[in-house]
Design a protein around this motif. Structure first.
Motif, mmCIF file in Angstrom:
data_model
loop_
_atom_site.group_PDB
_atom_site.id
_atom_site.type_symbol
_atom_site.label_atom_id
_atom_site.label_comp_id
_atom_site.label_asym_id
_atom_site.label_seq_id
_atom_site.Cartn_x
_atom_site.Cartn_y
_atom_site.Cartn_z
ATOM 1 N N GLY A 102 2.049 14.108 -10.687
ATOM 2 C CA GLY A 102 3.253 13.730 -10.232
ATOM 3 C C GLY A 102 3.483 15.213 -9.538
ATOM 4 N N ASP A 103 2.995 16.344 -9.722
ATOM 5 C CA ASP A 103 3.312 17.580 -9.275
ATOM 6 C C ASP A 103 2.585 18.006 -8.027
ATOM 7 O OD1 ASP A 103 4.945 18.211 -11.636
ATOM 8 O OD2 ASP A 103 3.059 18.608 -12.602
ATOM 9 N N PHE A 104 1.806 16.942 -7.565
ATOM 10 C CA PHE A 104 0.847 17.422 -6.347
ATOM 11 C C PHE A 104 0.894 16.224 -5.331
ATOM 12 C CE2 PHE A 104 -0.606 19.660 -9.937
ATOM 13 C CZ PHE A 104 -0.799 21.049 -9.456
ATOM 14 N N ARG A 105 0.373 16.231 -4.045
ATOM 15 C CA ARG A 105 -0.004 15.099 -3.102
ATOM 16 C C ARG A 105 -1.213 14.418 -3.973
ATOM 17 N NH1 ARG A 105 -2.310 17.015 1.333
ATOM 18 N NH2 ARG A 105 -2.269 14.422 2.095
ATOM 19 N N SER A 106 -1.188 12.938 -4.052
ATOM 20 C CA SER A 106 -1.992 12.127 -4.624
ATOM 21 C C SER A 106 -2.549 11.166 -3.914
ATOM 22 C CB SER A 106 -1.596 11.914 -5.995
ATOM 23 O OG SER A 106 -0.402 11.103 -6.056
ATOM 24 N N ILE A 107 -3.513 10.267 -4.342
ATOM 25 C CA ILE A 107 -4.190 9.314 -3.550
ATOM 26 C C ILE A 107 -4.294 8.331 -4.578
ATOM 27 C CG2 ILE A 107 -4.871 10.389 -1.593
ATOM 28 C CD1 ILE A 107 -7.682 10.366 -2.972
ATOM 29 N N PRO A 108 -4.212 6.947 -4.578
ATOM 30 C CA PRO A 108 -4.766 5.927 -5.552
ATOM 31 C C PRO A 108 -6.088 6.069 -5.934
ATOM 32 C CG PRO A 108 -4.186 4.981 -3.683
ATOM 33 C CD PRO A 108 -4.082 6.060 -3.303
ATOM 34 N N ALA A 109 -6.307 6.016 -7.144
ATOM 35 C CA ALA A 109 -7.811 5.707 -7.460
ATOM 36 C C ALA A 109 -8.598 4.553 -6.911
ATOM 37 C CB ALA A 109 -8.003 5.698 -9.062
ATOM 38 N N PRO A 110 -9.745 4.704 -6.515
ATOM 39 C CA PRO A 110 -10.654 3.565 -6.026
ATOM 40 C C PRO A 110 -10.576 2.409 -6.981
ATOM 41 C CG PRO A 110 -11.538 5.407 -5.362
ATOM 42 C CD PRO A 110 -10.574 6.074 -6.473
ATOM 43 N N SER A 111 -9.948 1.271 -6.516
ATOM 44 C CA SER A 111 -10.141 -0.140 -7.334
ATOM 45 C C SER A 111 -9.245 0.088 -8.581
ATOM 46 C CB SER A 111 -11.628 -0.267 -8.123
ATOM 47 O OG SER A 111 -11.867 0.495 -9.063
#
Length: 347
Positions: A41-50
């Motif tokens: 939550g402290d950074f930009r992030s992407i969803p984990a695959p699957s």
């Protein structure tokens, strides 16, 4: 004491790692310690695959290092082997700063279930990640033995606890439980492939099967097992009511290192049925759980256990003791001048 905890698993995720870290953090704060959680939550992030519920932070050792430098902790604990944990590890190693890690999940088995590749392919990564740690915190004896077999020997015991003010047998069961055919067989946890929930839902023991939790496999399992009851995610007293109202708690996972949900169920007086694997073999006693490769056999045996014995066993797990063990395992960071001299001497 100022403690930094770096974790790729944090709210809004719902799992044993998050519950453990959240509860221990609360105990630490009550004892007067200062704690900073560094999470996706402290950074930009992407969803984990699957697995979109899990976010992967888009940062490196510099991004994590800036937060650690601002907080200036007395100790750094790296809770997970994900992107943030790896970034914190690299930052500490580069600066000669000691840190501890924890082995919460059987990652080789977890990744094997999700990729179809042999678990042995992933052990070199685990060994490399944990080898520089001052101590590796583990919850059970069987995990300790497995890590020792892989050459990781700097191990420290860190058990788990249960909040008996929430998890106790005096809750009124959910209303729907009164209309379900008995015995009610309950699963609680992430609804994901590595949890082996299908083994539970395919079991032939008569009664009703109830699943509490959310995850990427939920839609598939709802379609595949239409006779089961899926209640979604529940917390606190609502979750404890499900435990207390069930006749048996079924723990089909073969990848957990502990299984926090088992002791929550026991603290509500509900016996546990499980496979003979790490976690159940360490946590359960003959009077509180039944273990067998035939899950139907384990369920039948667990239903015959005395709920009072289960309650006593479940309430023996203390978060205060768990927090004491965590504190005892931390590695203190020396003041910068002393650390610099030590690094120069060993260079």
């Amino acid at each position: 004491m100022k403690i930094a905890i770096v974790s790729d698993a944090w709210h809004p995720q719902v799992n044993g790692v998050v519950r453990t870290l959240t509860t221990v953090m609360g105990e630490l704060l009550r004892q007067g310690h200062s704690v900073q959680i560094i999470s996706p939550g402290d950074f930009r992030s992407i969803p984990a695959p699957s697995y979109p519920e899990i976010r992967l932070a888009l940062t490196g050792k510099h991004g994590v290092g800036k937060r650690l430098e601002r907080f200036a902790p007395d100790s750094i604990h790296i809770a997970t082997e994900g992107p943030l944990g790896s970034a914190a590890r690299r930052w500490c190693i580069k600066r000669g700063i000691p840190f501890t890690t924890a082995y919460h999940t059987q990652f080789p088995e977890y990744l094997s279930r999700r990729t179809g590749l042999p678990a042995g392919l992933f052990w070199p990564v685990i060994r490399r990640f944990h080898r520089p740690a001052e101590r590796i915190m583990v919850a059970t004896q069987s995990v300790r033995e497995e890590l020792r077999a892989h050459g990781l020997t700097q191990l420290h015991h860190w058990s788990r606890g249960v909040d008996i003010s929430v998890f106790h047998p005096d809750h009124l069961p959910p209303e729907m439980f009164f209309s379900l055919p008995r015995p009610i067989q309950l699963y609680v946890g992430r609804v994901a492939v590595e949890k082996n929930i299908e083994a539970f839902l395919r079991s032939a023991h008569p009664g009703s099967k109830v699943v509490v939790g959310d995850g990427p496999a939920l839609a598939k399992l709802k379609t595949q097992f239409s006779d089961a009851h899926f209640l979604g995610s529940r917390k606190g007293a609502d979750l404890a009511a499900c435990y207390a109202g069930a006749d048996v708690f079924v723990f089909p996972s073969r990848t957990d290192t502990f299984g926090l949900v088992m002791i929550e169920a026991l603290a509500c007086g509900t016996p546990v049925a499980a496979f003979p694997v790490q976690g159940p073999l360490d946590v359960l006693r003959p009077e509180s759980g039944a273990i067998a490769e035939d899950l139907d056999q384990a369920i039948a045996a667990a239903l015959a256990l005395d709920r009072a014995d289960c309650l006593v066993h479940g309430q023996s797990f203390s978060w205060r003791e768990s927090t004491r063990q965590f504190l005892a395992g931390l590695a203190l960071i020396e003041p910068a001048p002393a650390r610099d001299r030590r690094v120069l001497r060993t260079a």
